[in-house]
Structures are given as structure tokens and as C-alpha cells.
Design a protein around this motif. Sequence first.
Motif, mmCIF file in Angstrom:
data_model
loop_
_atom_site.group_PDB
_atom_site.id
_atom_site.type_symbol
_atom_site.label_atom_id
_atom_site.label_comp_id
_atom_site.label_asym_id
_atom_site.label_seq_id
_atom_site.Cartn_x
_atom_site.Cartn_y
_atom_site.Cartn_z
ATOM 1 N N ILE A 1 0.837 -1.201 0.000
ATOM 2 C CA ILE A 1 0.000 0.000 0.000
ATOM 3 C C ILE A 1 0.868 1.246 0.000
ATOM 4 O O ILE A 1 1.800 1.371 0.806
ATOM 5 N N VAL A 2 0.566 2.168 -0.897
ATOM 6 C CA VAL A 2 1.300 3.433 -1.031
ATOM 7 C C VAL A 2 0.398 4.575 -0.583
ATOM 8 O O VAL A 2 -0.799 4.607 -0.917
ATOM 9 N N ARG A 3 0.978 5.490 0.171
ATOM 10 C CA ARG A 3 0.245 6.685 0.609
ATOM 11 C C ARG A 3 1.083 7.911 0.277
ATOM 12 O O ARG A 3 2.268 7.972 0.631
ATOM 13 N N ILE A 4 0.479 8.882 -0.407
ATOM 14 C CA ILE A 4 1.169 10.119 -0.789
ATOM 15 C C ILE A 4 0.359 11.296 -0.261
ATOM 16 O O ILE A 4 -0.819 11.457 -0.611
ATOM 17 N N ALA A 5 0.965 12.103 0.604
ATOM 18 C CA ALA A 5 0.266 13.214 1.269
ATOM 19 C C ALA A 5 0.813 14.553 0.791
ATOM 20 O O ALA A 5 2.024 14.695 0.542
ATOM 21 N N ASP A 6 -0.086 15.544 0.670
ATOM 22 C CA ASP A 6 0.356 16.889 0.325
ATOM 23 C C ASP A 6 0.639 17.694 1.600
ATOM 24 O O ASP A 6 0.546 17.169 2.724
ATOM 25 N N GLU A 7 0.973 18.973 1.430
ATOM 26 C CA GLU A 7 1.356 19.805 2.573
ATOM 27 C C GLU A 7 0.238 19.961 3.589
ATOM 28 O O GLU A 7 0.476 20.157 4.786
ATOM 29 N N GLY A 8 -1.010 19.873 3.127
ATOM 30 C CA GLY A 8 -2.143 20.018 4.019
ATOM 31 C C GLY A 8 -2.572 18.729 4.680
ATOM 32 O O GLY A 8 -3.559 18.705 5.426
ATOM 33 N N GLY A 9 -1.884 17.641 4.393
ATOM 34 C CA GLY A 9 -2.216 16.354 4.997
ATOM 35 C C GLY A 9 -3.229 15.545 4.209
ATOM 36 O O GLY A 9 -3.596 14.435 4.635
ATOM 37 N N MET A 10 -3.708 16.065 3.076
ATOM 38 C CA MET A 10 -4.610 15.269 2.235
ATOM 39 C C MET A 10 -3.806 14.135 1.618
ATOM 40 O O MET A 10 -2.701 14.349 1.111
ATOM 41 N N THR A 11 -4.366 12.929 1.660
ATOM 42 C CA THR A 11 -3.577 11.743 1.312
ATOM 43 C C THR A 11 -4.230 10.926 0.207
ATOM 44 O O THR A 11 -5.429 10.637 0.254
ATOM 45 N N GLY A 12 -3.426 10.545 -0.782
ATOM 46 C CA GLY A 12 -3.853 9.630 -1.824
ATOM 47 C C GLY A 12 -3.355 8.232 -1.515
ATOM 48 O O GLY A 12 -2.243 8.061 -1.006
ATOM 49 N N VAL A 13 -4.184 7.237 -1.814
ATOM 50 C CA VAL A 13 -3.872 5.848 -1.493
ATOM 51 C C VAL A 13 -3.850 5.015 -2.772
ATOM 52 O O VAL A 13 -4.721 5.166 -3.639
ATOM 53 N N GLY A 14 -2.881 4.138 -2.879
ATOM 54 C CA GLY A 14 -2.804 3.204 -3.998
ATOM 55 C C GLY A 14 -2.300 1.861 -3.517
ATOM 56 O O GLY A 14 -1.760 1.754 -2.417
ATOM 57 N N GLY A 15 -2.472 0.845 -4.338
ATOM 58 C CA GLY A 15 -2.033 -0.490 -3.949
ATOM 59 C C GLY A 15 -1.385 -1.231 -5.096
ATOM 60 O O GLY A 15 -1.780 -1.082 -6.256
ATOM 61 N N ALA A 16 -0.367 -2.029 -4.754
ATOM 62 C CA ALA A 16 0.251 -2.939 -5.711
ATOM 63 C C ALA A 16 -0.113 -4.368 -5.337
ATOM 64 O O ALA A 16 -0.002 -4.756 -4.171
ATOM 65 N N ALA A 17 -0.557 -5.136 -6.318
ATOM 66 C CA ALA A 17 -0.850 -6.562 -6.133
ATOM 67 C C ALA A 17 0.037 -7.324 -7.113
ATOM 68 O O ALA A 17 -0.408 -7.722 -8.193
ATOM 69 N N PRO A 18 1.305 -7.512 -6.775
ATOM 70 C CA PRO A 18 2.253 -8.102 -7.720
ATOM 71 C C PRO A 18 1.955 -9.568 -8.005
ATOM 72 O O PRO A 18 1.434 -10.296 -7.157
#
Length: 348
Positions: free
Chosen positions: A32-49
Amino acid sequence: MSLDATFERVSMPLADPFTISRGTQTDAENVIVRIADEGGMTGVGGAAPAAHYGETAGTVEAVLPDLLAAVEEVGDPHALHEIETELAAVVNDNPAARTAVSIAVHDLAAKRLGVPLYRLWGLDADAAPATSFTIGLDETERVREKTAAAVDAGYSVLKIKLGTDRDRELIDAVRDAAPDARVRVDANEAWTPREAVAKTEWLADSGVEFVEQPVPAEDPEGLRFVYERSALPIAADESCVTLSDIPAIADRCDIANLKLMKTGGLLEARRMIAAARAHGLDVMCGCMIESNASIAAAAQLAPLLDYADLDGSLLLADDPYDGIEMPAGEIRLGAQERSGTGARLADE
């Protein structure tokens, strides 16, 4: 703009052991990948290799630091084309790892605009087809029981794994338990070309809609042989991995089956859909056994599809993420109240 990225490996048990012609799976390892901006809003993604395509959770973890560093260097989550170009330049292979990052960035970009991803793309939620529910290989009576349970749960579209010396027996069991269901078959490369052609004859008599990947991907002429003689439409999955495969399969199948974990990103998936349409192919989107961290993103593509096979999270005993509602296989994009892909931690 400053972006902060993290990732973690999660192991999720399946509700039941899942068997295809290549083997059996009892749990799924996603990253699971999480990428957050300066305001703390976070995008979530997943790898299923998938080891079949040369990836494991370990290889995903190994390349993610470089991929996430590229995202942080670009800095703007709305620069989606630039980011996916950079991801491919940094890591040429490892598509599941790149897909996880692509999903997280798309999720964050749509959240920052306050809209679901499908609306950012201008898609019609009502155009989404229902997803199929997959019945894996098993003892015949167990296949009958699983099919009956799926019908009782309301699923009207079933995908049946074949590739044994009991294929006809298994289909008969499915039809006994689900006489009115739409049924699709996936051999996962298990048949010879002549065997596949012969099997399509009685599969057609059993009301099957189409057959997915009847022969090995390493036998493109075998796929053409089946396509030219089959009593049923043919879908290409293992033969359809990247964008460059679309022209090669155009005269060997009726349906292109893409999976986010093969494409390397959401923009590339949309390019593959467009290319398939340009070559006169129908389009299906499938999945691995995945968390909603990535299934929710695949569901956003549903209005562009003819067929959906997005039951990866439905096969899990427990998913740490919630996603798009799919009661009885209906992909309810229109009910999505959350911006982004719709994925969020189940306890949030």
C-alpha cells in the motif's frame, strides 16, 4: 509543493483457497502506497504483484523508494502525465509498483479537486457494467457449493476457472447450481489450440459467453488458430500485457483484458482501452486478488468497459480498505460520496 510518500506491505488471507490452472493461493500480499500533500490530504494506492509477471511484494518494496522520489521531485500531484512518464523512466519494468504510485497520485489529485476520479475523467457512472464473481478450481461438489453461494448472494455474472480433465463436469455443476447466470470461462493458458476449439463447442451449448486465454501467451499462432475456429468469443489476458500488445492481438481475439497491475498506471490503462477500441476489440478490465486500495481505482474505469472482472477484494476474508460498493456485482460509482478513487481505511 511538498509531497510526503510512504508504503507498507500487507498480507491478507483469502476467504477460501483460490486455485487456477497454475496453482493455489491462500493469501494475498499487497503493498500500500500513501502520498500526502502539505495540508495532509492523502492519496492511497495499492500494488498486487504477480510472480507470473516477474513481480513480488519484495521487488515492489525494492523499487518504490526510487518511484516515490520521482513523484516528490515533480511535486505536483496534478501533473499526472509528467509523473507517469517519470515513473516509467525511473523503473522500466515492475508495472504493479508503478501502478500503486499512479493510483495514489490520481487519488490525491481528485481529492484535491473534491470529485470522484470517474468524474474528473468525465465518465458516466450509469454506464458501468456489473462485475463477474470468480469461482476457482476445486472438487466438483465444492464448485457446485461455491456457485450456489454466489447465486444466493445475488451475483448474476460468474467467471469459472477451468484447465483440468474435469472441465465438462465442472461446467455441468455450475449450470446445475446457476441455470440462469451469465457464465464466462477462464482457462489461464491451460489448453492446447485444438483442445480449446473442441471445448468451445460444448461450452457454447452450455450457454457460456466467452473463453478467456485458452492457450499459452507464448503461442500467438495457437491463439489465432482458436480465434478463427472457436464457437465462442475469445478474450486475451496473459497475451495482453502492455499497450504494444494490442495491435498484436487484434486479429487473434475478440476482447482485450487489461489489468492495472500489468499496465503500469491509470493513464496507460486508458491508452490501452483507446487502442483496443481503435482495433475493433471489446474491452474488459480484470484484476489480481487485491485490496480496495487498488480495486477502487480500477472501478473508476468501469464506464469505459464492456466487461468487468473486479472481484479481487470480494475474494478476501478481510480487506483493510473499503472501496466502491459492489452489492451482487453492481459497481455503484454513482453512489460514491467520497472524492478520489473512493478507497479509505475500513476503520476511518
